[in-house]
Write a protein that holds these residues in place. Structure first.
Motif, PDB file in Angstrom:
ATOM      1  N   GLU A  93     -59.625  40.771  24.320  1.00  0.00           N
ATOM      2  CA  GLU A  93     -59.416  41.019  22.890  1.00  0.00           C
ATOM      3  C   GLU A  93     -59.050  42.483  22.635  1.00  0.00           C
ATOM      4  OE1 GLU A  93     -62.900  39.802  20.827  1.00  0.00           O
ATOM      5  OE2 GLU A  93     -62.731  37.694  21.412  1.00  0.00           O
ATOM      6  N   ASP A  98     -53.424  38.105  26.745  1.00  0.00           N
ATOM      7  CA  ASP A  98     -53.901  36.725  26.882  1.00  0.00           C
ATOM      8  C   ASP A  98     -54.587  36.476  28.212  1.00  0.00           C
ATOM      9  OD1 ASP A  98     -52.838  35.997  24.376  1.00  0.00           O
ATOM     10  OD2 ASP A  98     -50.866  35.640  25.277  1.00  0.00           O
ATOM     11  N   LYS A  99     -54.255  37.292  29.226  1.00  0.00           N
ATOM     12  CA  LYS A  99     -54.803  37.094  30.561  1.00  0.00           C
ATOM     13  C   LYS A  99     -54.667  38.385  31.363  1.00  0.00           C
ATOM     14  CE  LYS A  99     -52.326  34.921  33.697  1.00  0.00           C
ATOM     15  NZ  LYS A  99     -51.840  36.048  34.527  1.00  0.00           N
ATOM     16  N   LEU A 135     -57.339  32.728  32.940  1.00  0.00           N
ATOM     17  CA  LEU A 135     -57.550  34.046  32.329  1.00  0.00           C
ATOM     18  C   LEU A 135     -57.328  35.192  33.307  1.00  0.00           C
ATOM     19  CD1 LEU A 135     -60.683  33.309  30.105  1.00  0.00           C
ATOM     20  CD2 LEU A 135     -58.250  33.206  29.501  1.00  0.00           C
TER      21      LEU A 135
END
Length: 284
Positions: A93, A98-99, A135
């Protein structure tokens, strides 16, 4: 800048890997200048962690805009599964991604800590679940300290890590026990196709009683000649790349040295190690 294959990840990493510890406590304008230097040098790999103060928050806007340029490695110093899983998601975050390309167990410095992170309910389980969820692509381990090569040799016996990160410099290599274990670890990494990141390449020693004039927790070499010599030595080992030092003012000299590598032969390396007795190693 030279690029080297980062083990089985297949990423062709620049030999300078930007160490975001330099952003522990700074301002956005310092971050902007440093990132402009990093991009201008062609650096394509970043190493960051929640333990690096403000770094994740400050790097978020840059990765949101420029993230496709970089192989991104993050890590957790938490030891239990649940807390490590939560921290991994918070890092995503803050960094506005995103990963991760790589997520690592951070600062594993002893066999006891290795037991914690690799045992039942340990942080490694959280990272493996994150990998299964998409992730992170790869799993690594990092550490400081005089025992780190020995700890990582054991770590590789327990789990097939994709990458390792640990210290190498000519002063540390004056310790024959450390050098022996480090060379054994590098051999194992080569045989297993494990990517190798090196920290403290330009570490001169502890600050001791001297005034702390840089933001690094250790005293770095700070002249172009000394930094070039230290970078040449460490990149003459079979490693992928070096994490840049933790002070933004040293960064340009470090990047320049990585752009102008002159590999050392064995005789030159041994001479440099022999002369390192004038310094006290950072890890003893």
């Amino acid at each position: 800048m030279e690029r080297r294959r980062f083990g089985r990840t297949g990423h062709m990493s620049t030999v300078a890997i930007f160490g975001a510890a330099a952003f522990y406590e700074t301002t956005p304008d310092v971050v902007d200048r440093a990132m402009e230097q990093v991009i201008a040098a062609g650096v394509n790999h970043i190493d960051i962690a929640p333990g690096y103060g403000m770094a994740e928050t400050l790097m978020g806007p840059w990765l949101e805009r420029e993230g496709d340029r970089f192989f991104l490695g993050c890590k957790t110093e938490l030891r239990a599964k649940a807390e490590a899983a939560a921290e991994l998601r918070r890092s995503l975050e803050l960094l506005r991604v995103d990963k991760f390309d790589l997520f690592q167990l951070h600062a594993v410095t002893s066999m006891e800590e290795l037991d914690q992170v690799t045992g039942p309910g340990g942080a490694l389980e959280a990272i493996l679940e994150a990998r299964d969820e998409g992730l992170t692509d790869y799993v690594g381990i990092t550490g400081h300290g005089v025992d780190s090569p020995a700890v990582f040799l054991e770590a590789l016996r327990r789990f097939d890590f994709d990458t390792v990160l640990f210290p190498i410099n000519h002063i540390q290599f004056a310790n024959p026990v450390y050098r022996g274990k480090a060379e054994e670890l590098l051999l194992q990494c080569r045989e297993r196709d494990v990517g190798t990141m090196i920290i403290k390449a330009v570490a001169k020693g502890t600050w001791g009683d001297k005034p702390k004039i840089y933001k690094c927790w250790y005293e770095p070499f700070d002249t172009a000649q000394e930094i070039q010599q230290a970078v040449n030595f460490t990149l003459s080992q079979e490693v992928t790349g070096l994490c840049t030092t933790g002070d933004p003012t040293i960064l340009p000299l470090f990047l320049e040295a990585c752009e102008n590598i002159s590999p050392m032969d064995t005789v030159e390396q041994e001479k440099l190690i022999a002369g390192a007795t004038q310094y006290e190693a950072l890890f003893v």
